[in-house]
Design a protein around this motif. Structure first.
Motif, PDB file in Angstrom:
ATOM      1  N   ASP A  88       0.842  -1.199   0.000  1.00  0.00           N
ATOM      2  CA  ASP A  88       0.000   0.000   0.000  1.00  0.00           C
ATOM      3  C   ASP A  88       0.876   1.247   0.000  1.00  0.00           C
ATOM      4  OD1 ASP A  88      -1.908   1.951   0.369  1.00  0.00           O
ATOM      5  OD2 ASP A  88      -2.317   1.426   2.450  1.00  0.00           O
ATOM      6  N   VAL A  89       0.969   1.893  -1.167  1.00  0.00           N
ATOM      7  CA  VAL A  89       1.789   3.088  -1.318  1.00  0.00           C
ATOM      8  C   VAL A  89       0.900   4.342  -1.304  1.00  0.00           C
ATOM      9  CG1 VAL A  89       3.743   4.051  -2.634  1.00  0.00           C
ATOM     10  CG2 VAL A  89       3.247   1.635  -2.803  1.00  0.00           C
ATOM     11  N   THR A  90      -0.385   4.156  -0.991  1.00  0.00           N
ATOM     12  CA  THR A  90      -1.327   5.282  -1.031  1.00  0.00           C
ATOM     13  C   THR A  90      -1.172   6.189   0.187  1.00  0.00           C
ATOM     14  OG1 THR A  90      -3.119   4.170   0.167  1.00  0.00           O
ATOM     15  CG2 THR A  90      -3.017   3.813  -2.214  1.00  0.00           C
ATOM     16  N   ASN A  91      -1.687   7.398   0.061  1.00  0.00           N
ATOM     17  CA  ASN A  91      -1.811   8.311   1.194  1.00  0.00           C
ATOM     18  C   ASN A  91      -3.233   8.868   1.186  1.00  0.00           C
ATOM     19  OD1 ASN A  91       0.709   8.414   2.637  1.00  0.00           O
ATOM     20  ND2 ASN A  91       1.604   9.306   0.801  1.00  0.00           N
ATOM     21  N   ALA A  92      -3.896   8.810   2.334  1.00  0.00           N
ATOM     22  CA  ALA A  92      -5.302   9.225   2.415  1.00  0.00           C
ATOM     23  C   ALA A  92      -5.445  10.663   2.901  1.00  0.00           C
ATOM     24  CB  ALA A  92      -6.063   8.273   3.330  1.00  0.00           C
ATOM     25  N   TYR A  93      -4.493  11.521   2.482  1.00  0.00           N
ATOM     26  CA  TYR A  93      -4.578  12.927   2.882  1.00  0.00           C
ATOM     27  C   TYR A  93      -5.869  13.527   2.332  1.00  0.00           C
ATOM     28  CZ  TYR A  93      -3.256  17.678   4.002  1.00  0.00           C
ATOM     29  OH  TYR A  93      -3.232  18.947   4.534  1.00  0.00           O
ATOM     30  N   GLY A  94      -6.607  14.218   3.191  1.00  0.00           N
ATOM     31  CA  GLY A  94      -7.867  14.814   2.773  1.00  0.00           C
ATOM     32  C   GLY A  94      -9.070  13.913   2.974  1.00  0.00           C
ATOM     33  N   VAL A  95      -8.826  12.631   3.285  1.00  0.00           N
ATOM     34  CA  VAL A  95      -9.939  11.707   3.545  1.00  0.00           C
ATOM     35  C   VAL A  95     -10.309  11.832   5.022  1.00  0.00           C
ATOM     36  CG1 VAL A  95     -10.665   9.288   3.557  1.00  0.00           C
ATOM     37  CG2 VAL A  95      -9.159  10.122   1.742  1.00  0.00           C
ATOM     38  N   PRO A  96     -11.554  12.193   5.338  1.00  0.00           N
ATOM     39  CA  PRO A  96     -11.938  12.383   6.734  1.00  0.00           C
ATOM     40  C   PRO A  96     -11.760  11.102   7.555  1.00  0.00           C
ATOM     41  CG  PRO A  96     -13.667  13.163   5.239  1.00  0.00           C
ATOM     42  CD  PRO A  96     -12.675  12.408   4.417  1.00  0.00           C
ATOM     43  N   PRO A  97     -11.202  11.207   8.787  1.00  0.00           N
ATOM     44  CA  PRO A  97     -11.014  10.024   9.632  1.00  0.00           C
ATOM     45  C   PRO A  97     -12.295   9.222   9.829  1.00  0.00           C
ATOM     46  CG  PRO A  97      -9.872  11.902  10.578  1.00  0.00           C
ATOM     47  CD  PRO A  97     -10.663  12.416   9.412  1.00  0.00           C
ATOM     48  N   GLU A  98     -13.464   9.934   9.883  1.00  0.00           N
ATOM     49  CA  GLU A  98     -14.721   9.202  10.088  1.00  0.00           C
ATOM     50  C   GLU A  98     -15.056   8.318   8.881  1.00  0.00           C
ATOM     51  OE1 GLU A  98     -15.590  13.617   9.238  1.00  0.00           O
ATOM     52  OE2 GLU A  98     -14.282  12.440  10.539  1.00  0.00           O
ATOM     53  N   GLN A  99     -14.592   8.711   7.703  1.00  0.00           N
ATOM     54  CA  GLN A  99     -14.805   7.869   6.521  1.00  0.00           C
ATOM     55  C   GLN A  99     -14.016   6.569   6.655  1.00  0.00           C
ATOM     56  OE1 GLN A  99     -14.541  10.034   2.759  1.00  0.00           O
ATOM     57  NE2 GLN A  99     -13.922   8.153   1.718  1.00  0.00           N
ATOM     58  N   LEU A 100     -12.906   6.635   7.385  1.00  0.00           N
ATOM     59  CA  LEU A 100     -12.072   5.449   7.639  1.00  0.00           C
ATOM     60  C   LEU A 100     -12.522   4.722   8.906  1.00  0.00           C
ATOM     61  CD1 LEU A 100      -8.632   7.144   6.917  1.00  0.00           C
ATOM     62  CD2 LEU A 100      -9.869   5.599   5.405  1.00  0.00           C
ATOM     63  N   GLN A 101     -13.605   5.200   9.502  1.00  0.00           N
ATOM     64  CA  GLN A 101     -14.149   4.627  10.749  1.00  0.00           C
ATOM     65  C   GLN A 101     -13.098   4.576  11.850  1.00  0.00           C
ATOM     66  OE1 GLN A 101     -15.493   1.096   8.827  1.00  0.00           O
ATOM     67  NE2 GLN A 101     -17.488   1.967   8.344  1.00  0.00           N
ATOM     68  N   GLY A 102     -12.258   5.630  11.876  1.00  0.00           N
ATOM     69  CA  GLY A 102     -11.267   5.760  12.935  1.00  0.00           C
ATOM     70  C   GLY A 102     -10.075   4.840  12.834  1.00  0.00           C
ATOM     71  N   GLN A 103     -10.015   4.011  11.806  1.00  0.00           N
ATOM     72  CA  GLN A 103      -8.903   3.062  11.694  1.00  0.00           C
ATOM     73  C   GLN A 103      -7.809   3.609  10.779  1.00  0.00           C
ATOM     74  OE1 GLN A 103     -10.485  -0.552  10.013  1.00  0.00           O
ATOM     75  NE2 GLN A 103     -11.464   0.495   8.330  1.00  0.00           N
ATOM     76  N   PRO A 104      -6.607   3.001  10.825  1.00  0.00           N
ATOM     77  CA  PRO A 104      -5.540   3.447   9.918  1.00  0.00           C
ATOM     78  C   PRO A 104      -5.989   3.275   8.464  1.00  0.00           C
ATOM     79  CG  PRO A 104      -4.669   1.953  11.596  1.00  0.00           C
ATOM     80  CD  PRO A 104      -6.163   1.924  11.717  1.00  0.00           C
ATOM     81  N   SER A 105      -5.547   4.155   7.583  1.00  0.00           N
ATOM     82  CA  SER A 105      -5.945   4.064   6.172  1.00  0.00           C
ATOM     83  C   SER A 105      -5.531   2.727   5.564  1.00  0.00           C
ATOM     84  CB  SER A 105      -5.332   5.219   5.376  1.00  0.00           C
ATOM     85  OG  SER A 105      -3.923   5.179   5.426  1.00  0.00           O
ATOM     86  N   SER A 106      -4.389   2.206   5.982  1.00  0.00           N
ATOM     87  CA  SER A 106      -3.911   0.935   5.439  1.00  0.00           C
ATOM     88  C   SER A 106      -4.819  -0.235   5.827  1.00  0.00           C
ATOM     89  CB  SER A 106      -2.476   0.662   5.873  1.00  0.00           C
ATOM     90  OG  SER A 106      -2.321   0.901   7.243  1.00  0.00           O
ATOM     91  N   ARG A 107      -5.471  -0.127   6.983  1.00  0.00           N
ATOM     92  CA  ARG A 107      -6.399  -1.190   7.365  1.00  0.00           C
ATOM     93  C   ARG A 107      -7.640  -1.157   6.463  1.00  0.00           C
ATOM     94  NH1 ARG A 107      -6.010  -2.597  12.914  1.00  0.00           N
ATOM     95  NH2 ARG A 107      -4.485  -3.991  12.043  1.00  0.00           N
ATOM     96  N   ALA A 108      -8.086   0.048   6.102  1.00  0.00           N
ATOM     97  CA  ALA A 108      -9.206   0.179   5.161  1.00  0.00           C
ATOM     98  C   ALA A 108      -8.834  -0.441   3.810  1.00  0.00           C
ATOM     99  CB  ALA A 108      -9.582   1.644   4.993  1.00  0.00           C
ATOM    100  N   VAL A 109      -7.595  -0.209   3.380  1.00  0.00           N
ATOM    101  CA  VAL A 109      -7.125  -0.798   2.121  1.00  0.00           C
ATOM    102  C   VAL A 109      -7.078  -2.321   2.250  1.00  0.00           C
ATOM    103  CG1 VAL A 109      -5.175  -0.968   0.519  1.00  0.00           C
ATOM    104  CG2 VAL A 109      -5.838   1.258   1.437  1.00  0.00           C
ATOM    105  N   ALA A 110      -6.550  -2.812   3.367  1.00  0.00           N
ATOM    106  CA  ALA A 110      -6.446  -4.261   3.576  1.00  0.00           C
ATOM    107  C   ALA A 110      -7.812  -4.938   3.477  1.00  0.00           C
ATOM    108  CB  ALA A 110      -5.803  -4.547   4.938  1.00  0.00           C
ATOM    109  N   GLN A 111      -8.845  -4.294   3.999  1.00  0.00           N
ATOM    110  CA  GLN A 111     -10.190  -4.875   3.964  1.00  0.00           C
ATOM    111  C   GLN A 111     -10.710  -5.009   2.537  1.00  0.00           C
ATOM    112  OE1 GLN A 111     -12.159  -2.207   6.657  1.00  0.00           O
ATOM    113  NE2 GLN A 111     -11.447  -3.315   8.468  1.00  0.00           N
ATOM    114  N   ALA A 112     -10.288  -4.102   1.658  1.00  0.00           N
ATOM    115  CA  ALA A 112     -10.745  -4.157   0.260  1.00  0.00           C
ATOM    116  C   ALA A 112     -10.092  -5.311  -0.505  1.00  0.00           C
ATOM    117  CB  ALA A 112     -10.455  -2.830  -0.434  1.00  0.00           C
TER     118      ALA A 112
END
Length: 199
Positions: A88-112
């Motif tokens: 995961d080389v992405t960066n979720a800058y600008g993505v609201p933390p609530e959209q990530l349900q408070g978890q690290p952005s990489s965990r959101a990617v892992a779930q996909a």
């Protein structure tokens, strides 16, 4: 072992240059037709192979170098990512933390990426720095890695060394991943830290 880079913007091309320097073959793909970026790939080197997305994702190790918002589209390219390692080389800058349900952005990617092993890495350096020769002043440029899968982290660590970098493992996604992620309007503490390790 086969490799692919999904996304061929500044970061994707910087990663491709790292592979080209070592003469390692890597597929590159975007959602566009491969012909549209074939000349850019050829300019980097003969080991950079443009492919359709559906072909590129067959690789054993897939670097996700797209905008964070596009990761789910890439994940849909395969019904299962079992036996694959996704970097995961992405960066979720600008993505609201609530959209990530408070978890690290990489965990959101892992779930996909169902069934895949995810390693957060190569995302903390700007493209211009990542594209440079990683041997600096007799040392090697550091890349940070975080993963909940020790085997996958070791695999990507070995690849990073092969590419000339010095990997530093930060632990799991919930600890180390937070140090190298962006979300909302904040950057992790290790983002943009261009460090060199001397053996």
């Amino acid at each position: 072992m086969s490799y692919a880079i999904i996304g061929f913007g500044n970061i994707g091309q910087a990663l491709a240059k790292a592979f080209a320097r070592k003469g390692i073959e890597v597929s590159v793909a975007t959602t566009r037709d491969p012909e549209s970026f074939a000349s850019a790939a050829a300019a980097i080197g003969p080991t950079i192979i443009p492919k359709k997305l559906a072909e590129a994702v067959k690789a054993d190790i897939v670097f996700l170098a797209v905008r964070f918002e596009s990761h789910e589209d890439v994940a849909k390219a395969l019904p299962s990512w079992k036996n694959k390692t996704v970097v995961d080389v992405t960066n979720a800058y600008g993505v609201p933390p609530e959209q990530l349900q408070g978890q690290p952005s990489s965990r959101a990617v892992a779930q996909a990426f169902t069934g895949g092993k995810l390693v957060k890495g190569f995302n903390h350096l700007g493209a211009a720095v990542l594209a440079q020769e990683p041997t600096v002043h007799g040392g090697r440029r550091v890349v940070f890695l975080a993963s909940d899968d020790d085997g996958a982290a070791a695999q990507i660590g070995a690849l990073a060394e092969n590419l000339g970098f010095s990997p530093i493992k930060l632990g799991g996604l919930s600890e180390g991943g937070l140090l190298v992620q962006a979300r909302g309007n904040s950057w992790g503490q290790l983002i943009f830290k261009d460090l060199v390790k001397f053996d």
